[in-house]
Design a protein around this motif. Structure first.
Motif, PDB file in Angstrom:
ATOM      1  N   VAL A 146     -12.558  -2.070   2.867  1.00  0.00           N
ATOM      2  CA  VAL A 146     -11.331  -2.816   2.593  1.00  0.00           C
ATOM      3  C   VAL A 146     -11.608  -4.312   2.478  1.00  0.00           C
ATOM      4  CG1 VAL A 146      -9.079  -3.455   3.547  1.00  0.00           C
ATOM      5  CG2 VAL A 146      -9.858  -1.084   3.673  1.00  0.00           C
TER       6      VAL A 146
ATOM      7  N   GLN B 211      -2.914   1.719   9.327  1.00  0.00           N
ATOM      8  CA  GLN B 211      -3.306   0.801   8.274  1.00  0.00           C
ATOM      9  C   GLN B 211      -2.862  -0.627   8.582  1.00  0.00           C
ATOM     10  OE1 GLN B 211      -5.247   1.550   5.569  1.00  0.00           O
ATOM     11  NE2 GLN B 211      -5.464   3.551   6.528  1.00  0.00           N
TER      12      GLN B 211
ATOM     13  N   ALA C  26       0.823  -1.210   0.000  1.00  0.00           N
ATOM     14  CA  ALA C  26       0.000   0.000   0.000  1.00  0.00           C
ATOM     15  C   ALA C  26       0.854   1.255   0.000  1.00  0.00           C
ATOM     16  CB  ALA C  26      -0.931  -0.006   1.217  1.00  0.00           C
TER      17      ALA C  26
ATOM     18  N   MET D  29      -5.957  -0.932   0.522  1.00  0.00           N
ATOM     19  CA  MET D  29      -5.524   0.174   1.379  1.00  0.00           C
ATOM     20  C   MET D  29      -4.715   1.228   0.633  1.00  0.00           C
ATOM     21  SD  MET D  29      -4.492  -1.602   5.016  1.00  0.00           S
ATOM     22  CE  MET D  29      -2.953  -2.195   4.324  1.00  0.00           C
TER      23      MET D  29
END
Length: 294
Positions: free
Chosen positions: A138, A218, A104, A164
């Motif tokens: 997500v 995250q 990500a 993400m």
């Protein structure tokens, strides 16, 4: 009549001086707690690489045994040791979380910088595309990717990382455009600095602290997403053990052997909570307005 406003200045300064140390102490405490919780999980994962109480395929234990010296957490319905599964689950959670965050970060930062430096029409197009991706949860996007790629450890990392990356890209774009409006960036461009030089010397150093905190948060989301995918049977396949699949397998025996559900649940909460505490502590140190005055 003017005494009130004149007196408010010292009072405001004294209040700020009193609040700053408390805020600094809180940031230090959350950082320490986060490091402890995450450190325990990391050490458990590292230990699982060199030692396990029992192989994951060992079904010599009795079915649904409670905790005892031979099996400190008991066994599951197949007679497998729960502690061994929990240790391997820590390794899977960290591998998927770390891999997804790395993916990500690479994709998100690249797209975010591209949008920040792009022409208006391209910036608007990329921003609209990112908003569409962010609108989907997500877990839903991860399930779609896993359904196409098939259930595997790499598919879980790819799915969660791609899902993400849009959030990271949007944040990078916002932060980068804010830096590009500063006068020192204009001066650097006027002096002949190219795009690569501006990014390396001015943009990335200024947006890195905020990005690190965001990526830490995250990571917690990635751990929860991996556990959810494993719970649904879309995570790393057997013989790999994961906390989500441990919860799924223990749901039918939670009343007779509750440790099988409690242990992975506590592990997930500890890791996610530790990462959030770690991110909160890092934010206190990264944000100049939150730092303790010395």
């Amino acid at each position: 009549m003017s005494a009130g406003p004149q007196a408010s200045g010292p009072i405001a300064l004294a209040t700020a001086d009193a609040v700053a140390p408390r805020r600094g102490r809180r940031g230090h405490a959350t950082l320490v707690i986060g490091l402890i919780l995450v450190g325990v999980v990391v050490l458990t994962a590292l230990l699982s690489l060199v030692w396990l109480p029992y192989p994951l395929s060992d079904t010599s234990g009795g079915r649904l045994e409670g905790p005892h010296p031979a099996h400190p957490l008991g066994t599951d319905r197949l007679g497998r040791d729960l502690l061994s599964q929990l240790m391997v689950g820590a390794r899977i959670a960290l591998a998927v979380g770390g891999g997804a965050v790395l993916l990500a970060a690479v994709l998100g930062i690249t797209l975010g910088l591209l949008a920040a430096f792009a022409r208006p029409w391209l910036d608007d197009t990329l921003s609209a595309a990112l908003d569409v991706v962010i609108a989907f949860p997500v877990l839903l996007l991860a399930m779609l990717v896993v359904a196409v790629q098939g259930a595997s450890l790499w598919s879980a990392i790819l799915a969660i990382g791609l899902a993400m990356s849009a959030v990271v890209a949007r944040l990078t774009r916002i932060l980068a455009r804010r830096v590009l409006q500063e006068q020192y960036v204009t001066a650097a461009r006027t002096s002949g600095a190219g795009t690569a030089g501006v990014i390396a010397r001015h943009v990335l150093p200024n947006i890195a602290p905020t990005l690190v905190v965001s990526l830490a948060l995250q990571f917690g989301i990635a751990v929860l997403a991996e556990a959810s995918l494993s719970y649904l049977g879309l995570g790393a396949p057997p013989p790999n053990a994961s906390w989500g699949r441990m919860l799924q397998e223990a749901q039918g025996t939670v009343l007779t052997a509750p440790v099988g559900a409690i242990a992975p649940g506590i592990a997930i909460v500890a890791l996610v909570l530790g990462v959030n505490f770690l991110a909160d502590g890092l934010r206190d140190y990264a944000d100049p307005t939150r730092r303790r005055t010395r």
